[in-house]
Write a protein that holds these residues in place. Structure first.
Motif, PDB file in Angstrom:
ATOM      1  N   ARG A   9      39.234  46.895  42.721  1.00  0.00           N
ATOM      2  CA  ARG A   9      40.622  46.854  43.185  1.00  0.00           C
ATOM      3  C   ARG A   9      40.934  45.528  43.870  1.00  0.00           C
ATOM      4  NH1 ARG A   9      39.166  52.151  44.459  1.00  0.00           N
ATOM      5  NH2 ARG A   9      38.681  51.548  46.610  1.00  0.00           N
ATOM      6  N   ARG A  10      39.994  45.064  44.677  1.00  0.00           N
ATOM      7  CA  ARG A  10      40.213  43.803  45.395  1.00  0.00           C
ATOM      8  C   ARG A  10      40.296  42.631  44.424  1.00  0.00           C
ATOM      9  NH1 ARG A  10      42.864  41.463  48.797  1.00  0.00           N
ATOM     10  NH2 ARG A  10      41.914  39.958  50.202  1.00  0.00           N
ATOM     11  N   ASN A  11      39.592  42.734  43.320  1.00  0.00           N
ATOM     12  CA  ASN A  11      39.543  41.646  42.345  1.00  0.00           C
ATOM     13  C   ASN A  11      40.921  41.326  41.764  1.00  0.00           C
ATOM     14  OD1 ASN A  11      37.913  39.787  40.695  1.00  0.00           O
ATOM     15  ND2 ASN A  11      38.508  41.104  38.988  1.00  0.00           N
ATOM     16  N   ILE A  38      47.745  32.521  39.702  1.00  0.00           N
ATOM     17  CA  ILE A  38      47.575  32.063  41.083  1.00  0.00           C
ATOM     18  C   ILE A  38      46.822  33.135  41.861  1.00  0.00           C
ATOM     19  CG2 ILE A  38      48.754  31.292  43.174  1.00  0.00           C
ATOM     20  CD1 ILE A  38      51.181  30.630  41.390  1.00  0.00           C
ATOM     21  N   ASN A  39      45.737  32.734  42.497  1.00  0.00           N
ATOM     22  CA  ASN A  39      44.961  33.640  43.345  1.00  0.00           C
ATOM     23  C   ASN A  39      45.308  33.336  44.798  1.00  0.00           C
ATOM     24  OD1 ASN A  39      43.157  35.282  44.619  1.00  0.00           O
ATOM     25  ND2 ASN A  39      41.311  34.335  43.777  1.00  0.00           N
ATOM     26  N   LYS A  40      46.016  34.268  45.447  1.00  0.00           N
ATOM     27  CA  LYS A  40      46.464  34.059  46.821  1.00  0.00           C
ATOM     28  C   LYS A  40      45.482  34.599  47.860  1.00  0.00           C
ATOM     29  CE  LYS A  40      51.389  34.051  45.669  1.00  0.00           C
ATOM     30  NZ  LYS A  40      52.716  34.677  45.936  1.00  0.00           N
ATOM     31  N   MET A  44      38.270  35.445  48.646  1.00  0.00           N
ATOM     32  CA  MET A  44      37.565  36.022  47.501  1.00  0.00           C
ATOM     33  C   MET A  44      38.103  35.484  46.180  1.00  0.00           C
ATOM     34  SD  MET A  44      37.172  40.055  46.543  1.00  0.00           S
ATOM     35  CE  MET A  44      36.437  40.571  44.983  1.00  0.00           C
ATOM     36  N   PRO A  45      37.225  34.989  45.310  1.00  0.00           N
ATOM     37  CA  PRO A  45      37.672  34.614  43.964  1.00  0.00           C
ATOM     38  C   PRO A  45      37.923  35.863  43.120  1.00  0.00           C
ATOM     39  CG  PRO A  45      35.301  34.329  44.151  1.00  0.00           C
ATOM     40  CD  PRO A  45      35.792  34.728  45.518  1.00  0.00           C
ATOM     41  N   SER A  46      38.471  35.669  41.938  1.00  0.00           N
ATOM     42  CA  SER A  46      38.671  36.771  40.996  1.00  0.00           C
ATOM     43  C   SER A  46      37.949  36.447  39.697  1.00  0.00           C
ATOM     44  CB  SER A  46      40.160  36.999  40.727  1.00  0.00           C
ATOM     45  OG  SER A  46      40.799  37.556  41.856  1.00  0.00           O
TER      46      SER A  46
END
Length: 253
Positions: A9-11, A38-40, A44-46
């Motif tokens: 879920r966090r990913n 865009i990773n905000k 943590m990376p995705s």
């Protein structure tokens, strides 16, 4: 399983997707769009992110935190006018490839599709060489027709024959000759004078507009009771193509 669910879920949280389409997109003709992810998330990376946009899928193997990355996808829309994209989905099988988790991003988008150009073999669109050169005048606007007015840095797509090899050798960078264009008598395209059914009229008008623009000939458009005076600029071309794309729809302006 609890840890897997949390990481999964966090990913896909705090992700944003931006779709960038070309300024000119035509009916049923493929075009390349930019999908910007865009990773905000602050820390943590995705991983293994798949973006679903209508029937198109774009894969991002990795995106670091607080960064953005792009991928490219070929798209095609059938029919002129506005096409709505109500939702974009981001999905991932991270971390253990057991489940596909998806999140819906409510980012309504509109893509405006112009009529496909139709080559017109019509006496209405007869800009003969004699007509073009009658009273022609050199212009200081960039073109491909006449005297050299400057030398500039090479831009991908410049004709190979216009490369200035002497300036290139001196500077060590590719240089292109910029030629003046010729001024021609303006042309007004009247939609009612094009002898086809409506959709072919619109496509023929698109072909005329693009052809006149490439030749540096000022062009205008008469459509019903509206007249767009002749100009020769990219913004004017887009304005007329938009008018043709929306002709007959409630969104016409």
């Amino acid at each position: 399983m609890g840890l897997s669910g949390f990481l999964g879920r966090r990913n896909i949280q705090d992700l944003e997707v931006i779709l960038e389409t070309p300024e000119e997109s035509y009916d049923s003709i493929p075009f390349v769009s930019v999908v910007r992810l865009i990773n905000k998330k602050r820390f943590m990376p995705s991983f293994l992110i798949r973006c679903n946009i209508l029937n198109y899928k774009v894969f991002f193997p990795f995106i670091d935190n607080n960064t953005s990355t792009v991928a490219y996808t070929e798209m095609r829309f059938k029919g002129r006018g506005k096409h709505k994209i109500d939702r974009i989905y981001v999905c991932s099988v991270f971390p253990f490839n057991f489940f596909v988790r998806c999140k819906s991003l409510s980012q309504p988008l509109e893509v405006l599709i112009f009529p496909a150009p139709l080559v017109c073999d019509s006496g209405y669109f007869d800009i003969s060489e004699e007509k073009q050169h009658r009273g022609e005048v050199n212009s200081d606007k960039p073109g491909f027709d006449s005297d050299m007015i400057s030398i500039r840095n090479y831009i991908p797509g410049d004709p190979f024959k216009l490369i200035n090899w002497k300036a290139t050798a001196k500077t060590g960078n590719l240089k292109t000759k910029e030629l003046s264009s010729l001024l021609y008598e303006p042309v007004i395209i009247d939609l009612k004078d094009i002898p086809f059914d409506l959709e072919k009229k619109l496509s023929c008008a698109v072909f005329m507009i693009n052809s006149l623009y490439k030749q540096g000939i000022p062009f205008g458009l008469r459509i019903d009771d509206k007249l767009f005076p002749p100009e020769c600029s990219q913004s004017h071309k887009i304005r007329l193509l938009r008018e043709l794309a929306l002709y007959g729809s409630q969104n016409q302006r």
